[in-house]
Design an enzyme around this catalytic site. Structure first.
Site, mmCIF file in Angstrom:
data_model
loop_
_atom_site.group_PDB
_atom_site.id
_atom_site.type_symbol
_atom_site.label_atom_id
_atom_site.label_comp_id
_atom_site.label_asym_id
_atom_site.label_seq_id
_atom_site.Cartn_x
_atom_site.Cartn_y
_atom_site.Cartn_z
ATOM 1 N N HIS A 196 11.222 -8.140 6.022
ATOM 2 C CA HIS A 196 10.519 -7.766 4.786
ATOM 3 C C HIS A 196 10.567 -6.250 4.620
ATOM 4 O O HIS A 196 9.774 -5.516 5.189
ATOM 5 C CB HIS A 196 9.078 -8.258 4.840
ATOM 6 C CG HIS A 196 8.392 -8.274 3.497
ATOM 7 N ND1 HIS A 196 8.843 -7.559 2.411
ATOM 8 C CD2 HIS A 196 7.285 -8.943 3.065
ATOM 9 C CE1 HIS A 196 8.043 -7.770 1.376
ATOM 10 N NE2 HIS A 196 7.090 -8.606 1.753
ATOM 11 N N HIS A 199 8.255 -4.234 -1.490
ATOM 12 C CA HIS A 199 6.893 -4.299 -2.023
ATOM 13 C C HIS A 199 5.911 -3.273 -1.457
ATOM 14 O O HIS A 199 4.703 -3.444 -1.571
ATOM 15 C CB HIS A 199 6.308 -5.704 -1.854
ATOM 16 C CG HIS A 199 7.151 -6.776 -2.471
ATOM 17 N ND1 HIS A 199 6.983 -8.109 -2.199
ATOM 18 C CD2 HIS A 199 8.186 -6.697 -3.347
ATOM 19 C CE1 HIS A 199 7.877 -8.806 -2.872
ATOM 20 N NE2 HIS A 199 8.614 -7.965 -3.584
ATOM 21 N N TYR A 201 5.524 -2.391 1.804
ATOM 22 C CA TYR A 201 5.074 -2.612 3.168
ATOM 23 C C TYR A 201 5.839 -1.682 4.115
ATOM 24 O O TYR A 201 6.601 -0.825 3.674
ATOM 25 C CB TYR A 201 5.197 -4.094 3.522
ATOM 26 C CG TYR A 201 4.302 -4.939 2.640
ATOM 27 C CD1 TYR A 201 2.916 -4.794 2.701
ATOM 28 C CD2 TYR A 201 4.825 -5.831 1.716
ATOM 29 C CE1 TYR A 201 2.084 -5.533 1.872
ATOM 30 C CE2 TYR A 201 4.001 -6.576 0.885
ATOM 31 C CZ TYR A 201 2.635 -6.417 0.956
ATOM 32 O OH TYR A 201 1.803 -7.133 0.123
#
Length: 393
Positions: A196, A199, A201
């Site tokens: 990931h 977004h 993070y």
């Protein structure tokens, strides 16, 4: 993970598909979406993926039978590749919720092994999304409340001071945690991993100049800001077998910053992507809130289309597929939707702008959405409704 913490912007909600008919020609949909696709030796039965969506149904970080059944239903419903909800790597500051699953520890990994087995029994493929939230975590939250929130520069997504600046030892520990979780994924029978990097993070915090003000080798220009991400990719690549797919999720937008950009033009995007591809990324998952919007002036290509053009790697696209309302943060989760046609999606996929389309809320609404899309039965699809978030079904 879909950014449930985000706030809405002022863009109109109606999508271009909203006026289309809910059904589409089954022959065309089957021809376009029903094609197998290969990612580093992993053959997907079709071009539909399930997008990662945080559900918080794993008490103490351990996925149970209900989680296994939830994902298996989507595999049985025709999804070719499932990307799980975000799962925390083994670092004290990785997570902000007790109910988000871990991807470490004996109990959690045993639960995930049962998930993978259930999905495979239903004919699907599955990869976990490995996640560290970084400075989006507030102090005192998560499985280890005493752990400090950490990021590249102790700066939050709004540009204000927040959390602690990571030391070299901190960086090494997080890189090792991603590699350990990836190795565990292969060991317990998953089909690949997704990292990931979107977004806002932790990985994305290193990529973005607003949150990365470092003056060492992990900061500076865009190419230098990729170092943390590419070292994670390289460590993961070294921890798994050569034929184990590594997917990297990226986005321009961040939670609370929908207009953020890592790259303002294709040249900057290439500077971001090339080091990651060279480090061992097999496929990129380009997250947008509206898959139909062009990314840069002068071209109709969306972000995934540009990623494919610039890298030659496999690409997944995503963004309000099959819905009459776009994703706009918590309000996007809270709104009921109607199912729409997918003719515009098929147009893009027929010309191979991107390879796989990831579907989010539509698959919460109806586990059979993929089969209904391929066979031209979207008029029968159960639309997404906020009430569905109260349980796994």
């Amino acid at each position: 993970m879909e950014a449930t913490e985000a706030t809405p912007d002022t863009a109109p909600e109606a999508t271009p598909e909203a006026t289309a008919t809910a059904g589409t020609g089954d022959t065309r949909a089957a021809r376009v979406l029903g094609r197998p696709f290969d990612i580093n030796g992993l053959t997907l039965p079709n071009r539909i993926a399930m997008a990662p969506m945080t559900r918080e149904f794993s008490p103490d970080g351990v996925p149970g039978t209900d989680v296994a059944e939830y994902y298996a239903r989507r595999a049985a419903g025709g999804v070719g590749l499932i990307v799980t909800e975000g799962t925390y790597v083994d670092h004290p500051s990785a997570g902000s919720s007790h109910r988000v699953p871990h991807f470490h520890g004996e109990a959690a990994l045993a639960g995930w092994q049962r998930v993978a087995e259930a999905v495979h029994a239903a004919g699907g493929r599955i990869v976990p999304q490995l996640w560290h939230v970084g400075v989006t975590r507030d102090e005192g939250q998560g499985p280890i409340p005493s752990a400090p929130s950490v990021g590249p520069s102790g700066i939050g997504l709004d540009g204000a001071a927040k959390g602690h600046t990571m030391s070299g030892a901190d960086i090494d520990a997080v890189i090792a945690a991603f590699a350990d979780s990836a190795a565990a994924a292969e060991r317990i029978g998953f089909d690949g991993v997704e990292l990931h990097g979107a977004h806002g993070y932790l990985i994305d915090q290193f990529l973005w100049g607003t949150t990365n003000r470092r003056t060492d080798g992990y900061g500076g220009d865009l190419a230098s800001r990729t170092r943390f991400a590419r070292e994670i990719v390289a460590a993961v690549r070294a921890a798994v077998s050569p034929a184990f797919p590594v997917i990297f999720r990226l986005s321009q937008w961040k939670a609370y910053a929908f207009d953020a950009q890592l790259a303002t033009d294709p040249a900057e995007l290439e500077a971001l992507l090339a080091p990651l591809a060279d480090a061992g990324v097999d496929a990129f998952h380009a997250s947008t809130r509206r898959y139909w919007l062009p990314e840069f002036d002068g071209s109709d290509l969306n972000l995934a289309g540009w990623v494919k053009k610039l890298t030659g790697r496999a690409t997944l696209s995503v963004g309000s597929v099959g819905l009459d309302k776009e994703f706009v943060g918590p309000q996007g989760w809270a709104k009921e939707t109607a199912s729409t046609g997918i003719d515009l999606l098929l147009d893009r996929m027929e010309r191979d702008e991107f390879d796989v389309i990831a579907v989010g809320r539509s698959l919460i609404g109806d586990p059979e959405w993929a089969n209904k899309a391929v066979t031209g039965r979207l008029a029968e699809a159960v639309p997404y409704d906020v009430a569905q978030l109260g349980r796994l079904r």
